[in-house]
Design a protein around this motif. Structure first.
Motif, short mmCIF file in Angstrom:
data_model
loop_
_atom_site.label_atom_id
_atom_site.label_comp_id
_atom_site.label_asym_id
_atom_site.label_seq_id
_atom_site.Cartn_x
_atom_site.Cartn_y
_atom_site.Cartn_z
N ALA A 1 0.81 -1.22 0.00
CA ALA A 1 0.00 0.00 0.00
C ALA A 1 0.84 1.27 0.00
CB ALA A 1 -0.94 0.00 1.20
N ALA A 2 2.14 1.15 0.23
CA ALA A 2 3.01 2.33 0.35
C ALA A 2 2.93 3.23 -0.88
CB ALA A 2 4.44 1.91 0.63
N ALA A 3 2.90 2.64 -2.07
CA ALA A 3 2.81 3.45 -3.29
C ALA A 3 1.50 4.25 -3.32
CB ALA A 3 2.90 2.55 -4.53
N GLY A 4 0.46 3.71 -2.73
CA GLY A 4 -0.81 4.43 -2.66
C GLY A 4 -0.72 5.68 -1.81
N PHE A 5 0.06 5.61 -0.73
CA PHE A 5 0.23 6.79 0.12
C PHE A 5 1.05 7.86 -0.59
CE2 PHE A 5 -0.96 3.54 3.20
CZ PHE A 5 -2.04 4.19 3.79
N ASP A 6 1.96 7.44 -1.46
CA ASP A 6 2.67 8.42 -2.29
C ASP A 6 1.69 9.13 -3.23
OD1 ASP A 6 5.11 7.80 -1.13
OD2 ASP A 6 5.67 6.37 -2.71
N ILE A 7 0.77 8.37 -3.81
CA ILE A 7 -0.25 8.96 -4.70
C ILE A 7 -1.12 9.95 -3.92
CG2 ILE A 7 -2.34 8.46 -6.05
CD1 ILE A 7 -0.96 5.77 -6.80
N LEU A 8 -1.54 9.55 -2.72
CA LEU A 8 -2.38 10.44 -1.91
C LEU A 8 -1.64 11.70 -1.52
CD1 LEU A 8 -4.15 7.81 0.38
CD2 LEU A 8 -5.04 8.89 -1.70
N ASP A 9 -0.35 11.57 -1.24
CA ASP A 9 0.47 12.75 -0.92
C ASP A 9 0.54 13.68 -2.14
OD1 ASP A 9 2.38 14.24 0.82
OD2 ASP A 9 3.77 13.71 -0.80
N ARG A 10 0.72 13.12 -3.32
CA ARG A 10 0.73 13.95 -4.54
C ARG A 10 -0.64 14.61 -4.74
NH1 ARG A 10 3.86 9.59 -6.47
NH2 ARG A 10 2.12 8.74 -7.68
N ASP A 11 -1.70 13.87 -4.41
CA ASP A 11 -3.04 14.47 -4.48
C ASP A 11 -3.12 15.72 -3.62
OD1 ASP A 11 -3.90 12.34 -6.05
OD2 ASP A 11 -5.31 11.55 -4.55
N HIS A 12 -2.56 15.63 -2.42
CA HIS A 12 -2.63 16.77 -1.50
C HIS A 12 -1.92 17.99 -2.10
CE1 HIS A 12 -3.45 14.16 2.31
NE2 HIS A 12 -4.46 14.18 1.46
N HIS A 13 -0.81 17.76 -2.77
CA HIS A 13 -0.12 18.89 -3.42
C HIS A 13 -0.97 19.44 -4.56
CE1 HIS A 13 3.49 18.50 -1.05
NE2 HIS A 13 3.45 17.20 -1.25
N ALA A 14 -1.60 18.56 -5.31
CA ALA A 14 -2.50 19.01 -6.38
C ALA A 14 -3.70 19.76 -5.79
CB ALA A 14 -2.98 17.83 -7.22
N MET A 15 -4.21 19.25 -4.67
CA MET A 15 -5.35 19.89 -4.02
C MET A 15 -5.00 21.29 -3.52
SD MET A 15 -7.99 17.79 -4.11
CE MET A 15 -9.06 18.51 -2.89
N ASP A 16 -3.75 21.51 -3.13
CA ASP A 16 -3.35 22.86 -2.71
C ASP A 16 -3.60 23.86 -3.84
OD1 ASP A 16 -2.57 22.08 -0.17
OD2 ASP A 16 -0.44 21.94 -0.67
N GLY A 17 -3.20 23.49 -5.05
CA GLY A 17 -3.45 24.37 -6.19
C GLY A 17 -4.93 24.54 -6.47
N LEU A 18 -5.67 23.44 -6.35
CA LEU A 18 -7.12 23.50 -6.57
C LEU A 18 -7.79 24.37 -5.51
CD1 LEU A 18 -7.74 19.73 -7.39
CD2 LEU A 18 -7.76 21.64 -9.02
N LEU A 19 -7.36 24.25 -4.27
CA LEU A 19 -7.92 25.07 -3.20
C LEU A 19 -7.61 26.55 -3.43
CD1 LEU A 19 -7.18 22.77 -0.15
CD2 LEU A 19 -9.45 23.52 -0.90
N ASN A 20 -6.40 26.83 -3.91
CA ASN A 20 -6.05 28.22 -4.21
C ASN A 20 -6.94 28.77 -5.32
OD1 ASN A 20 -4.06 28.35 -2.27
ND2 ASN A 20 -2.41 27.79 -3.67
N GLY A 21 -7.19 27.97 -6.35
CA GLY A 21 -8.09 28.40 -7.42
C GLY A 21 -9.50 28.62 -6.93
N LEU A 22 -9.95 27.71 -6.06
CA LEU A 22 -11.29 27.85 -5.49
C LEU A 22 -11.38 29.13 -4.66
CD1 LEU A 22 -13.99 26.22 -5.31
CD2 LEU A 22 -13.14 25.35 -3.12
N ALA A 23 -10.36 29.39 -3.86
CA ALA A 23 -10.34 30.61 -3.03
C ALA A 23 -10.33 31.86 -3.90
CB ALA A 23 -9.13 30.59 -2.10
N THR A 24 -9.56 31.84 -4.97
CA THR A 24 -9.50 32.99 -5.88
C THR A 24 -10.86 33.28 -6.48
OG1 THR A 24 -7.17 32.61 -6.38
CG2 THR A 24 -8.45 33.85 -8.01
N ASP A 25 -11.53 32.22 -6.95
CA ASP A 25 -12.84 32.42 -7.57
C ASP A 25 -13.92 32.77 -6.54
OD1 ASP A 25 -11.66 32.03 -10.02
OD2 ASP A 25 -12.37 29.98 -10.26
N ALA A 26 -13.80 32.23 -5.34
CA ALA A 26 -14.74 32.62 -4.27
C ALA A 26 -14.54 34.09 -3.91
CB ALA A 26 -14.54 31.74 -3.05
N ASN A 27 -13.28 34.50 -3.82
CA ASN A 27 -13.00 35.91 -3.51
C ASN A 27 -13.53 36.84 -4.60
OD1 ASN A 27 -11.86 35.60 -0.97
ND2 ASN A 27 -9.84 35.17 -1.82
N ALA A 28 -13.50 36.40 -5.85
CA ALA A 28 -14.05 37.22 -6.93
C ALA A 28 -15.56 37.44 -6.73
CB ALA A 28 -13.78 36.56 -8.28
#
Length: 189
Positions: free
Chosen positions: A108-135
């Protein structure tokens, strides 16, 4: 198979072996089902509820069924809760939970690497969501066209965000919960 959050439709079969051994519909009946697992799944449910409430309010606002000021207040409160709680949730998982769980099950270790990469991708998505919410929040209520345009943009961003968030949450649940059920690590009881 493209394993990026934006492209995958599930984890690879090799990473789903534990969920086959511990199917979702039997999790809460398993003797190792803990308060931590229940709390963690409830946290995921709260993220799903927040995105649903935001989507519903956005649909109502675009249809003229929700007062614009009330809509802005909802976006501020619900959007803030979603963004802040997701950031905190991911930080705890990355710093405390995932490193320990990855050592419990080598397959399962490789899966946790994928989930960690997801979290980094989610940071960008959250920033985009915040930008559009602020608009949406920065639009004057008298600027009906600008508010409608900002709301439509936020709706599109939220739809994409929700799809990827759900993909991540399902994959995370189907990796984390079976690991916890199988190994019942003392530090997570």
């Amino acid at each position: 198979m493209d394993l990026t959050l934006a492209q995958r439709d599930r984890l690879p079969d090799a990473l789903r072996a534990l969920v086959a051994e511990f199917p979702r519909d039997a999790w809460d009946a398993h003797p190792n089902y803990s308060q931590l697992i229940a709390f963690w799944l409830d946290k995921h449910l709260s993220f799903r509820r927040l995105t649903k409430m935001l989507a519903d309010d956005t649909d109502k606002a675009l249809a003229g069924l929700l007062d614009p000021l009330q809509y802005q207040r909802h976006v501020s409160r619900l959007g803030g809760d979603l963004i802040n709680h997701l950031h905190g949730h991911h930080q705890i998982e990355d710093a405390h939970y995932f490193p320990v769980m990855a050592t419990l099950d080598q397959a399962a270790a490789a899966g946790f690497d994928i989930l960690d990469r997801d979290h980094h991708a989610m940071d960008g998505l959250l920033n985009g969501l915040a930008t559009d919410a602020n608009a949406v929040l920065q639009r004057q209520l008298t600027d009906k066209n600008g508010l409608t345009t900002a709301t439509s943009t936020f709706q599109n961003t939220l739809t994409d965000f929700t799809r990827m968030l759900d993909r991540h949450l399902v994959d995370e649940e189907e990796l984390v919960v079976p690991v916890l059920l199988k190994y019942a690590p003392e530090q997570f009881r």
